[in-house]
Scaffold this motif. Structure first.
Motif, PDB file in Angstrom:
ATOM      1  N   LEU A 182      -6.719   3.064   2.855  1.00 27.52           N
ATOM      2  CA  LEU A 182      -6.659   2.641   1.454  1.00 27.52           C
ATOM      3  C   LEU A 182      -5.572   1.599   1.235  1.00 27.52           C
ATOM      4  N   ARG A 183      -4.408   1.826   1.819  1.00 24.08           N
ATOM      5  CA  ARG A 183      -3.293   0.887   1.678  1.00 24.08           C
ATOM      6  C   ARG A 183      -3.681  -0.492   2.207  1.00 24.08           C
ATOM      7  N   LEU A 217      -4.852   7.412   3.700  1.00 23.16           N
ATOM      8  CA  LEU A 217      -3.861   6.596   2.995  1.00 23.16           C
ATOM      9  C   LEU A 217      -3.651   5.257   3.695  1.00 23.16           C
ATOM     10  N   ALA A 274      -0.821   4.621  -3.208  1.00 21.04           N
ATOM     11  CA  ALA A 274      -0.680   6.003  -3.660  1.00 21.04           C
ATOM     12  C   ALA A 274       0.751   6.239  -4.109  1.00 21.04           C
ATOM     13  N   VAL A 325      -5.047  -0.310  -2.170  1.00 24.55           N
ATOM     14  CA  VAL A 325      -5.006   0.892  -3.003  1.00 24.55           C
ATOM     15  C   VAL A 325      -3.738   1.647  -2.638  1.00 24.55           C
ATOM     16  N   TYR A 330      -7.629   2.692  -9.964  1.00 24.37           N
ATOM     17  CA  TYR A 330      -8.440   2.259  -8.827  1.00 24.37           C
ATOM     18  C   TYR A 330      -9.892   2.724  -8.856  1.00 24.37           C
ATOM     19  N   GLY A 336      -7.298  12.484  -7.523  1.00 25.00           N
ATOM     20  CA  GLY A 336      -6.723  11.412  -6.720  1.00 25.00           C
ATOM     21  C   GLY A 336      -6.025  11.858  -5.461  1.00 25.00           C
ATOM     22  N   ARG A 374      -1.018  10.847  -3.917  1.00 23.01           N
ATOM     23  CA  ARG A 374      -2.023  10.799  -4.996  1.00 23.01           C
ATOM     24  C   ARG A 374      -2.302   9.349  -5.390  1.00 23.01           C
ATOM     25  N   VAL A 375      -3.577   9.030  -5.476  1.00 22.38           N
ATOM     26  CA  VAL A 375      -4.023   7.706  -5.922  1.00 22.38           C
ATOM     27  C   VAL A 375      -4.287   7.786  -7.426  1.00 22.38           C
ATOM     28  N   ASP A 376      -3.863   6.780  -8.149  1.00 23.95           N
ATOM     29  CA  ASP A 376      -4.089   6.717  -9.591  1.00 23.95           C
ATOM     30  C   ASP A 376      -5.563   6.380  -9.841  1.00 23.95           C
TER      31      ASP A 376
END
Length: 95
Positions: free
Chosen positions: A74-75, A71, A81, A79, A91, A60, A85-87
């Motif tokens: 994604l945000r 980031l 973080a 999504v 996701y 992630g 780190r993204v879970d």
């Protein structure tokens, strides 16, 4: 690397829906490849028009040189973080 391989990777990445992510290894598996590194290379060379930001390391995390932009993208899709780190359990597409 042949054109068919490139197109298989591009098709998988293009199909990841907003708000979801896959790892490089996930993309490789779905494209029928053995190498997650090849996925990274293809995206670096021919992925600018794809949702490349939806592809992460298996844990992630994001490469340092992409961190801010990835980031941010994604945000914008929801999504979130935890730091950098993204879970992946939350996701990962199809999880």
């Amino acid at each position: 690397m042949d054109e068919e391989t490139v197109e298989q990777v591009r098709a998988v990445v293009a199909s990841i829906p907003p708000g979801s992510v896959l790892s490089y290894g996930d993309v490789a598996e779905l494209a029928g490849l053995r190498s997650a590194r090849l996925v990274g290379r293809i995206l670096a060379e021919d992925g600018g028009d794809l949702p490349w930001h939806r592809v992460l390391r298996s844990n992630g995390t994001i490469a340092d040189h992409l961190l801010r932009r990835q980031l941010e993208l994604l945000r914008a899709e929801g999504v979130l973080a935890d730091g950098t780190r993204v879970d992946m359990r939350r996701y990962r597409w199809g999880a």
